[in-house]
Design a protein around this motif. Sequence first.
Motif, PDB file in Angstrom:
ATOM      1  N   VAL A  80       0.836  -1.202   0.000  1.00 58.01           N
ATOM      2  CA  VAL A  80       0.000   0.000   0.000  1.00 58.01           C
ATOM      3  C   VAL A  80       0.872   1.253   0.000  1.00 58.01           C
ATOM      4  CG1 VAL A  80      -1.628   1.346   1.379  1.00 58.01           C
ATOM      5  CG2 VAL A  80      -2.003  -1.102   1.058  1.00 58.01           C
ATOM      6  N   ALA A  81       1.937   1.227   0.795  1.00 53.64           N
ATOM      7  CA  ALA A  81       2.857   2.370   0.812  1.00 53.64           C
ATOM      8  C   ALA A  81       3.478   2.593  -0.558  1.00 53.64           C
ATOM      9  CB  ALA A  81       3.944   2.142   1.857  1.00 53.64           C
ATOM     10  N   SER A  82       3.853   1.491  -1.230  1.00 56.61           N
ATOM     11  CA  SER A  82       4.410   1.606  -2.581  1.00 56.61           C
ATOM     12  C   SER A  82       3.383   2.176  -3.555  1.00 56.61           C
ATOM     13  CB  SER A  82       4.892   0.234  -3.066  1.00 56.61           C
ATOM     14  OG  SER A  82       5.369   0.297  -4.386  1.00 56.61           O
ATOM     15  N   ALA A  83       2.138   1.709  -3.435  1.00 53.13           N
ATOM     16  CA  ALA A  83       1.079   2.231  -4.302  1.00 53.13           C
ATOM     17  C   ALA A  83       0.858   3.722  -4.064  1.00 53.13           C
ATOM     18  CB  ALA A  83      -0.221   1.455  -4.066  1.00 53.13           C
ATOM     19  N   GLY A  84       0.916   4.136  -2.792  1.00 49.18           N
ATOM     20  CA  GLY A  84       0.771   5.555  -2.485  1.00 49.18           C
ATOM     21  C   GLY A  84       1.879   6.386  -3.098  1.00 49.18           C
ATOM     22  N   SER A  85       3.103   5.877  -3.053  1.00 46.17           N
ATOM     23  CA  SER A  85       4.224   6.591  -3.674  1.00 46.17           C
ATOM     24  C   SER A  85       4.064   6.693  -5.175  1.00 46.17           C
ATOM     25  CB  SER A  85       5.543   5.892  -3.327  1.00 46.17           C
ATOM     26  OG  SER A  85       5.858   6.044  -1.964  1.00 46.17           O
ATOM     27  N   VAL A  86       3.552   5.629  -5.792  1.00 47.44           N
ATOM     28  CA  VAL A  86       3.331   5.652  -7.242  1.00 47.44           C
ATOM     29  C   VAL A  86       2.305   6.728  -7.607  1.00 47.44           C
ATOM     30  CG1 VAL A  86       2.334   4.342  -9.152  1.00 47.44           C
ATOM     31  CG2 VAL A  86       4.024   3.264  -7.657  1.00 47.44           C
ATOM     32  N   VAL A  87       1.195   6.737  -6.874  1.00 45.53           N
ATOM     33  CA  VAL A  87       0.149   7.733  -7.149  1.00 45.53           C
ATOM     34  C   VAL A  87       0.679   9.147  -6.934  1.00 45.53           C
ATOM     35  CG1 VAL A  87      -2.093   8.607  -6.396  1.00 45.53           C
ATOM     36  CG2 VAL A  87      -1.737   6.145  -6.649  1.00 45.53           C
ATOM     37  N   ALA A  88       1.397   9.349  -5.832  1.00 52.16           N
ATOM     38  CA  ALA A  88       1.923  10.680  -5.530  1.00 52.16           C
ATOM     39  C   ALA A  88       2.968  11.109  -6.553  1.00 52.16           C
ATOM     40  CB  ALA A  88       2.511  10.697  -4.128  1.00 52.16           C
ATOM     41  N   SER A  89       3.838  10.181  -6.978  1.00 51.90           N
ATOM     42  CA  SER A  89       4.846  10.525  -7.978  1.00 51.90           C
ATOM     43  C   SER A  89       4.202  10.917  -9.297  1.00 51.90           C
ATOM     44  CB  SER A  89       5.804   9.346  -8.195  1.00 51.90           C
ATOM     45  OG  SER A  89       6.556   9.079  -7.030  1.00 51.90           O
ATOM     46  N   LEU A  90       3.166  10.191  -9.684  1.00 52.84           N
ATOM     47  CA  LEU A  90       2.455  10.520 -10.917  1.00 52.84           C
ATOM     48  C   LEU A  90       1.802  11.891 -10.805  1.00 52.84           C
ATOM     49  CD1 LEU A  90       1.350   9.748 -13.697  1.00 52.84           C
ATOM     50  CD2 LEU A  90      -0.533   8.565 -12.537  1.00 52.84           C
ATOM     51  N   THR A  91       1.160  12.148  -9.690  1.00 48.61           N
ATOM     52  CA  THR A  91       0.482  13.429  -9.494  1.00 48.61           C
ATOM     53  C   THR A  91       1.470  14.593  -9.506  1.00 48.61           C
ATOM     54  OG1 THR A  91      -1.222  12.326  -8.169  1.00 48.61           O
ATOM     55  CG2 THR A  91      -1.055  14.718  -7.982  1.00 48.61           C
ATOM     56  N   LEU A  92       2.585  14.431  -8.794  1.00 52.70           N
ATOM     57  CA  LEU A  92       3.565  15.508  -8.736  1.00 52.70           C
ATOM     58  C   LEU A  92       4.253  15.717 -10.077  1.00 52.70           C
ATOM     59  CD1 LEU A  92       2.970  15.376  -5.726  1.00 52.70           C
ATOM     60  CD2 LEU A  92       5.420  15.549  -5.292  1.00 52.70           C
ATOM     61  N   GLY A  93       4.475  14.616 -10.798  1.00 55.51           N
ATOM     62  CA  GLY A  93       5.075  14.759 -12.115  1.00 55.51           C
ATOM     63  C   GLY A  93       4.227  15.583 -13.059  1.00 55.51           C
ATOM     64  N   LEU A  94       2.926  15.472 -12.906  1.00 52.59           N
ATOM     65  CA  LEU A  94       2.011  16.205 -13.782  1.00 52.59           C
ATOM     66  C   LEU A  94       1.740  17.626 -13.305  1.00 52.59           C
ATOM     67  CD1 LEU A  94      -0.590  13.378 -14.489  1.00 52.59           C
ATOM     68  CD2 LEU A  94       1.177  14.209 -16.049  1.00 52.59           C
ATOM     69  N   PHE A  95       1.706  17.831 -11.973  1.00 53.87           N
ATOM     70  CA  PHE A  95       1.170  19.095 -11.469  1.00 53.87           C
ATOM     71  C   PHE A  95       2.107  19.897 -10.560  1.00 53.87           C
ATOM     72  CE2 PHE A  95      -2.582  16.275 -12.071  1.00 53.87           C
ATOM     73  CZ  PHE A  95      -3.180  16.980 -13.102  1.00 53.87           C
ATOM     74  N   ALA A  96       3.258  19.362 -10.171  1.00 58.16           N
ATOM     75  CA  ALA A  96       4.120  20.086  -9.232  1.00 58.16           C
ATOM     76  C   ALA A  96       4.543  21.441  -9.769  1.00 58.16           C
ATOM     77  CB  ALA A  96       5.350  19.251  -8.881  1.00 58.16           C
ATOM     78  N   ASP A  97       4.854  21.510 -11.068  1.00 57.73           N
ATOM     79  CA  ASP A  97       5.278  22.783 -11.639  1.00 57.73           C
ATOM     80  C   ASP A  97       4.124  23.776 -11.729  1.00 57.73           C
ATOM     81  OD1 ASP A  97       7.801  21.834 -11.828  1.00 57.73           O
ATOM     82  OD2 ASP A  97       7.889  21.711 -14.003  1.00 57.73           O
ATOM     83  N   VAL A  98       2.904  23.259 -11.793  1.00 55.63           N
ATOM     84  CA  VAL A  98       1.732  24.139 -11.827  1.00 55.63           C
ATOM     85  C   VAL A  98       1.414  24.644 -10.423  1.00 55.63           C
ATOM     86  CG1 VAL A  98      -0.719  24.282 -12.399  1.00 55.63           C
ATOM     87  CG2 VAL A  98       0.828  22.943 -13.849  1.00 55.63           C
ATOM     88  N   TRP A  99       1.434  23.745  -9.446  1.00 53.12           N
ATOM     89  CA  TRP A  99       1.112  24.113  -8.075  1.00 53.12           C
ATOM     90  C   TRP A  99       2.227  24.914  -7.415  1.00 53.12           C
ATOM     91  CZ3 TRP A  99      -0.491  18.412  -6.774  1.00 53.12           C
ATOM     92  CH2 TRP A  99      -1.731  18.152  -7.367  1.00 53.12           C
ATOM     93  N   GLY A 100       3.456  24.717  -7.890  1.00 53.57           N
ATOM     94  CA  GLY A 100       4.623  25.326  -7.256  1.00 53.57           C
ATOM     95  C   GLY A 100       5.470  24.264  -6.580  1.00 53.57           C
ATOM     96  N   ARG A 101       6.747  24.190  -6.930  1.00 59.03           N
ATOM     97  CA  ARG A 101       7.611  23.147  -6.375  1.00 59.03           C
ATOM     98  C   ARG A 101       7.777  23.296  -4.871  1.00 59.03           C
ATOM     99  NH1 ARG A 101      12.334  23.618 -11.005  1.00 59.03           N
ATOM    100  NH2 ARG A 101      11.217  22.561 -12.699  1.00 59.03           N
ATOM    101  N   ARG A 102       8.013  24.514  -4.392  1.00 61.42           N
ATOM    102  CA  ARG A 102       8.204  24.736  -2.967  1.00 61.42           C
ATOM    103  C   ARG A 102       6.961  24.319  -2.195  1.00 61.42           C
ATOM    104  NH1 ARG A 102       6.650  29.134   0.074  1.00 61.42           N
ATOM    105  NH2 ARG A 102       7.804  29.500   2.028  1.00 61.42           N
TER     106      ARG A 102
END
Length: 406
Positions: free
Chosen positions: A59-81
């Motif tokens: 489950v922890a691995s699945a959470g990291s996968v989901v979070a990595s995908l989300t951040l890869g798509l939106f981190a630059d939009v939301w702001g890296r900091r």
Amino acid sequence: MPNVQARSLFPVELGRNGLLVIAARALRTFGYGCTSVLLAELLTQDGDAPWQTGLLLAVASAGSVVASLTLGLFADVWGRRRTLIACGCLMAVTGAVFALSESYPVLIAAAFVGTISPSTNDNTPFSGVEQAILAQTCPQARHTSVFTCYNVTAMASGALGALAAAGLGLQPWTSAPDAAFALYALLAAGTVTLFWNLTPQAEPPRTAPSGQDRRSGRMCGQVRLLAGLSALDALAGGLAVQAVLAWWFAHRYGATTTQLGLVFFAANLLPALAQLTAPLLAARRGLLATMLLPHTVANLLLACIPFAPDLATAVTLLLLRQTVSKIDVPARQAFTAAVVPSAHRTAAASMTSLARSVAVSVAPIAATTMLTGTLAALGAPLLLGAALGLGYDLALWRAYRGVPLT
């Protein structure tokens, strides 16, 4: 000549943001090194069965996968900091929950939304965003040195975290696992403080929309290629993880627990020391050669281990393999930053980290199915891992041998 210069391991060009990112990863990996040693003990103390430990890690691995995908798509939009601060807060909450709660459903939920790692490997949502920030802290010619510093510091911190876990077992006030996760929460709070102090220069540079639109299709293809190659490499390495190698040495050569402990202490120390040579090799041979030459040698040595006649020979081959097995890591990160424009670096770093996370989670299952009967006697996981690793080397060379890194 390769567009890389060798000056020093710790680049003076890092600046404030680079130092903050490297310090944050060091704190985080110290926490991983400490808690990964004691996680199974924590769940056992709570009365959970072994299969529940496996489920929580999945489950922890699945959470990291989901979070990595989300951040890869939106981190630059939301702001890296802002994104890194949010992830650090979730990590702190997770540490507190594991330290205070014995409810398995609560722990499962915390493992999914936070960051729990069974090792010091940092295939987490943080890494893609951090690598994108590091890539713009200094000129391209210094990327290999920057990423070497980023990785070696983390490896050393992870080793110290494991040592701290042993020390926590000596304190009389609370159980070692609870103390470890309380420390983990404090370390996470420390990373939040570090991320809070990032400057606006950590954010992605502004580019002209028209130029970005023209190149977006090609960059998506580039990211997919890099992610696919990363998954193949991680799958190959996952077939020969430490647990599989320990089983092999114990069952094939009769290695004792003490012998295995000494072997894998050296096997974990040597890659950190050898990785210091990556900037020098990149300066002389270029990024692609720095990725391929040590990696190919490591896979050939891995393929030889099943044919070793005795434990001493097998250990020698393993240690030689470990010495060169991680030299490619900072060069690979610098290579990704070099072939992908700055506007796409967060997505590329996150997607390659995501691909590696998925492959690493699948590989041990495949490896353990080959540890029975004739396949085990032949060393099938090691041979297959070496073959896939060599396939990765060939595919990477064919895909990028003509790409100028200027």
